[in-house]
Scaffold this motif. Structure first.
Motif, PDB file in Angstrom:
ATOM      1  N   VAL A  18     -29.449  51.101 -60.748  1.00 14.49           N
ATOM      2  CA  VAL A  18     -29.736  49.663 -60.744  1.00 14.49           C
ATOM      3  C   VAL A  18     -29.469  49.024 -59.385  1.00 14.49           C
ATOM      4  O   VAL A  18     -29.896  47.891 -59.132  1.00 14.49           O
ATOM      5  CB  VAL A  18     -28.938  48.915 -61.835  1.00 14.49           C
ATOM      6  CG1 VAL A  18     -29.342  49.405 -63.220  1.00 14.49           C
ATOM      7  CG2 VAL A  18     -27.435  49.040 -61.633  1.00 14.49           C
ATOM      8  N   TYR A  19     -28.740  49.733 -58.523  1.00 19.76           N
ATOM      9  CA  TYR A  19     -28.339  49.126 -57.241  1.00 19.76           C
ATOM     10  C   TYR A  19     -27.886  50.233 -56.304  1.00 19.76           C
ATOM     11  O   TYR A  19     -27.302  51.225 -56.738  1.00 19.76           O
ATOM     12  CB  TYR A  19     -27.177  48.149 -57.479  1.00 19.76           C
ATOM     13  CG  TYR A  19     -26.576  47.582 -56.222  1.00 19.76           C
ATOM     14  CD1 TYR A  19     -27.102  46.448 -55.617  1.00 19.76           C
ATOM     15  CD2 TYR A  19     -25.467  48.191 -55.616  1.00 19.76           C
ATOM     16  CE1 TYR A  19     -26.552  45.932 -54.444  1.00 19.76           C
ATOM     17  CE2 TYR A  19     -24.915  47.678 -54.451  1.00 19.76           C
ATOM     18  CZ  TYR A  19     -25.459  46.546 -53.870  1.00 19.76           C
ATOM     19  OH  TYR A  19     -24.921  46.041 -52.725  1.00 19.76           O
ATOM     20  N   GLU A  20     -28.157  50.054 -55.013  1.00 24.35           N
ATOM     21  CA  GLU A  20     -27.527  50.926 -54.010  1.00 24.35           C
ATOM     22  C   GLU A  20     -27.458  50.209 -52.682  1.00 24.35           C
ATOM     23  O   GLU A  20     -28.262  49.333 -52.384  1.00 24.35           O
ATOM     24  CB  GLU A  20     -28.220  52.278 -53.893  1.00 24.35           C
ATOM     25  CG  GLU A  20     -29.653  52.291 -53.513  1.00 24.35           C
ATOM     26  CD  GLU A  20     -30.226  53.713 -53.560  1.00 24.35           C
ATOM     27  OE1 GLU A  20     -29.556  54.644 -53.081  1.00 24.35           O
ATOM     28  OE2 GLU A  20     -31.336  53.871 -54.078  1.00 24.35           O
ATOM     29  N   ASP A  21     -26.465  50.569 -51.919  1.00 27.80           N
ATOM     30  CA  ASP A  21     -26.346  50.078 -50.544  1.00 27.80           C
ATOM     31  C   ASP A  21     -25.735  51.194 -49.712  1.00 27.80           C
ATOM     32  O   ASP A  21     -25.695  52.349 -50.157  1.00 27.80           O
ATOM     33  CB  ASP A  21     -25.538  48.759 -50.499  1.00 27.80           C
ATOM     34  CG  ASP A  21     -24.095  48.899 -50.976  1.00 27.80           C
ATOM     35  OD1 ASP A  21     -23.536  50.020 -50.908  1.00 27.80           O
ATOM     36  OD2 ASP A  21     -23.515  47.889 -51.410  1.00 27.80           O
ATOM     37  N   ASP A  22     -25.288  50.869 -48.515  1.00 29.41           N
ATOM     38  CA  ASP A  22     -24.776  51.914 -47.610  1.00 29.41           C
ATOM     39  C   ASP A  22     -23.546  52.621 -48.175  1.00 29.41           C
ATOM     40  O   ASP A  22     -23.271  53.770 -47.836  1.00 29.41           O
ATOM     41  CB  ASP A  22     -24.395  51.307 -46.256  1.00 29.41           C
ATOM     42  CG  ASP A  22     -25.625  50.918 -45.458  1.00 29.41           C
ATOM     43  OD1 ASP A  22     -26.745  51.315 -45.855  1.00 29.41           O
ATOM     44  OD2 ASP A  22     -25.473  50.215 -44.445  1.00 29.41           O
ATOM     45  N   HIS A  23     -22.795  51.936 -49.035  1.00 37.99           N
ATOM     46  CA  HIS A  23     -21.508  52.467 -49.497  1.00 37.99           C
ATOM     47  C   HIS A  23     -21.527  53.024 -50.916  1.00 37.99           C
ATOM     48  O   HIS A  23     -20.777  53.937 -51.229  1.00 37.99           O
ATOM     49  CB  HIS A  23     -20.436  51.367 -49.440  1.00 37.99           C
ATOM     50  CG  HIS A  23     -20.192  50.848 -48.075  1.00 37.99           C
ATOM     51  ND1 HIS A  23     -19.516  51.563 -47.123  1.00 37.99           N
ATOM     52  CD2 HIS A  23     -20.546  49.684 -47.484  1.00 37.99           C
ATOM     53  CE1 HIS A  23     -19.458  50.868 -46.015  1.00 37.99           C
ATOM     54  NE2 HIS A  23     -20.072  49.726 -46.197  1.00 37.99           N
ATOM     55  N   VAL A  24     -22.326  52.414 -51.795  1.00 41.01           N
ATOM     56  CA  VAL A  24     -22.267  52.766 -53.217  1.00 41.01           C
ATOM     57  C   VAL A  24     -23.649  52.962 -53.810  1.00 41.01           C
ATOM     58  O   VAL A  24     -24.650  52.459 -53.293  1.00 41.01           O
ATOM     59  CB  VAL A  24     -21.543  51.676 -54.055  1.00 41.01           C
ATOM     60  CG1 VAL A  24     -20.155  51.395 -53.533  1.00 41.01           C
ATOM     61  CG2 VAL A  24     -22.358  50.406 -54.156  1.00 41.01           C
ATOM     62  N   VAL A  25     -23.661  53.695 -54.931  1.00 36.73           N
ATOM     63  CA  VAL A  25     -24.831  53.761 -55.809  1.00 36.73           C
ATOM     64  C   VAL A  25     -24.337  53.371 -57.195  1.00 36.73           C
ATOM     65  O   VAL A  25     -23.231  53.766 -57.610  1.00 36.73           O
ATOM     66  CB  VAL A  25     -25.451  55.177 -55.822  1.00 36.73           C
ATOM     67  CG1 VAL A  25     -26.588  55.269 -56.831  1.00 36.73           C
ATOM     68  CG2 VAL A  25     -25.960  55.546 -54.422  1.00 36.73           C
ATOM     69  N   ALA A  69     -23.505  42.170 -60.966  1.00 36.84           N
ATOM     70  CA  ALA A  69     -23.327  41.233 -62.089  1.00 36.84           C
ATOM     71  C   ALA A  69     -24.282  40.052 -61.951  1.00 36.84           C
ATOM     72  O   ALA A  69     -24.900  39.616 -62.934  1.00 36.84           O
ATOM     73  CB  ALA A  69     -21.876  40.758 -62.143  1.00 36.84           C
ATOM     74  N   GLU A  70     -24.436  39.557 -60.746  1.00 38.92           N
ATOM     75  CA  GLU A  70     -25.386  38.454 -60.518  1.00 38.92           C
ATOM     76  C   GLU A  70     -26.806  38.931 -60.787  1.00 38.92           C
ATOM     77  O   GLU A  70     -27.593  38.270 -61.464  1.00 38.92           O
ATOM     78  CB  GLU A  70     -25.258  37.949 -59.071  1.00 38.92           C
ATOM     79  CG  GLU A  70     -23.996  37.135 -58.821  1.00 38.92           C
ATOM     80  CD  GLU A  70     -23.732  36.868 -57.348  1.00 38.92           C
ATOM     81  OE1 GLU A  70     -22.662  36.304 -57.040  1.00 38.92           O
ATOM     82  OE2 GLU A  70     -24.580  37.247 -56.494  1.00 38.92           O
ATOM     83  N   GLN A  71     -27.111  40.109 -60.252  1.00 40.05           N
ATOM     84  CA  GLN A  71     -28.457  40.685 -60.375  1.00 40.05           C
ATOM     85  C   GLN A  71     -28.835  40.888 -61.851  1.00 40.05           C
ATOM     86  O   GLN A  71     -29.979  40.670 -62.238  1.00 40.05           O
ATOM     87  CB  GLN A  71     -28.448  42.016 -59.630  1.00 40.05           C
ATOM     88  CG  GLN A  71     -29.746  42.777 -59.524  1.00 40.05           C
ATOM     89  CD  GLN A  71     -29.503  44.092 -58.773  1.00 40.05           C
ATOM     90  OE1 GLN A  71     -29.100  44.090 -57.621  1.00 40.05           O
ATOM     91  NE2 GLN A  71     -29.733  45.210 -59.429  1.00 40.05           N
ATOM     92  N   LEU A  72     -27.871  41.302 -62.672  1.00 40.97           N
ATOM     93  CA  LEU A  72     -28.142  41.589 -64.081  1.00 40.97           C
ATOM     94  C   LEU A  72     -27.909  40.378 -64.982  1.00 40.97           C
ATOM     95  O   LEU A  72     -27.984  40.477 -66.199  1.00 40.97           O
ATOM     96  CB  LEU A  72     -27.291  42.781 -64.547  1.00 40.97           C
ATOM     97  CG  LEU A  72     -27.571  44.108 -63.829  1.00 40.97           C
ATOM     98  CD1 LEU A  72     -26.699  45.221 -64.389  1.00 40.97           C
ATOM     99  CD2 LEU A  72     -29.050  44.497 -63.947  1.00 40.97           C
ATOM    100  N   GLY A  73     -27.593  39.235 -64.373  1.00 41.67           N
ATOM    101  CA  GLY A  73     -27.514  37.986 -65.135  1.00 41.67           C
ATOM    102  C   GLY A  73     -26.299  37.876 -66.024  1.00 41.67           C
ATOM    103  O   GLY A  73     -26.377  37.258 -67.095  1.00 41.67           O
ATOM    104  N   LEU A  74     -25.180  38.430 -65.599  1.00 42.95           N
ATOM    105  CA  LEU A  74     -23.961  38.377 -66.421  1.00 42.95           C
ATOM    106  C   LEU A  74     -23.229  37.049 -66.193  1.00 42.95           C
ATOM    107  O   LEU A  74     -22.073  37.011 -65.758  1.00 42.95           O
ATOM    108  CB  LEU A  74     -23.051  39.567 -66.103  1.00 42.95           C
ATOM    109  CG  LEU A  74     -23.672  40.956 -66.347  1.00 42.95           C
ATOM    110  CD1 LEU A  74     -22.669  42.055 -66.019  1.00 42.95           C
ATOM    111  CD2 LEU A  74     -24.166  41.086 -67.779  1.00 42.95           C
ATOM    112  N   THR A  75     -23.924  35.977 -66.539  1.00 46.15           N
ATOM    113  CA  THR A  75     -23.387  34.653 -66.228  1.00 46.15           C
ATOM    114  C   THR A  75     -22.199  34.290 -67.113  1.00 46.15           C
ATOM    115  O   THR A  75     -21.405  33.418 -66.758  1.00 46.15           O
ATOM    116  CB  THR A  75     -24.491  33.592 -66.398  1.00 46.15           C
ATOM    117  OG1 THR A  75     -25.078  33.753 -67.705  1.00 46.15           O
ATOM    118  CG2 THR A  75     -25.570  33.750 -65.350  1.00 46.15           C
ATOM    119  N   GLY A  76     -22.089  34.936 -68.270  1.00 42.89           N
ATOM    120  CA  GLY A  76     -20.990  34.613 -69.185  1.00 42.89           C
ATOM    121  C   GLY A  76     -19.684  35.289 -68.814  1.00 42.89           C
ATOM    122  O   GLY A  76     -18.646  35.024 -69.418  1.00 42.89           O
TER     123      GLY A  76
END
Ligand code: AMP
Length: 112
Positions: A18-25, A69-76
């Motif tokens: 669902v996400y990756e950057d230089d440090h994590v997958v 969390a923002e990307q997946l809409g975990l607003t609650g």
């Protein structure tokens, strides 16, 4: 030998990334414990939190949790958990944070 999670990072084993950057997958847990259950895994093979090097800036793990969390809409709200060692039930010895959310979460404590 590469860990299970390194094999996922290297696309040798399939996963729902669902996400990756230089440090994590980050990818969805195969046995989700909440409607959203994502594992955030450093590309670097670190056995667990106890082996996190003293040197270096490790906030990338928490930053990734926030962004996902923002990307997946975990607003609650959501929970971030790291299981370290036997008492915590760690089963994969490649540092990872669990990001849980998508519904009200029960409390946690000592197993009866
Ligand atoms: P822990 O118990 O904290 O070490 O967490 C390991 C997590 O990895 C568990 O929640 C498992 O369900 C999850 N897991 C194991 N194998 C896979 C896999 N191939 N793809 C996604 N998640 C996995």
């Amino acid at each position: 030998m590469a860990t299970l999670f390194t094999k996922i990072i290297q696309r040798e084993i399939p996963a729902d990334i669902v996400y990756e950057d230089d440090h994590v997958v980050a990818f969805r847990d195969i046995q989700p414990q909440a409607p959203v259950h994502v594992l955030i895994v450093p590309r670097q093979e670190i056995t667990g939190l106890a082996e996190l090097p003293d040197e270096g800036d490790h906030k990338y793990l928490l930053n990734a949790a926030k962004v996902i969390a923002e990307q997946l809409g975990l607003t609650g709200g959501y929970r971030v958990v790291i299981n370290q060692g036997a008492d915590a039930g760690q089963t994969v010895f490649h540092l990872h944070a669990h990001l849980l959310g998508g519904a009200p979460l029960g409390h946690f404590g000592v197993e009866e």
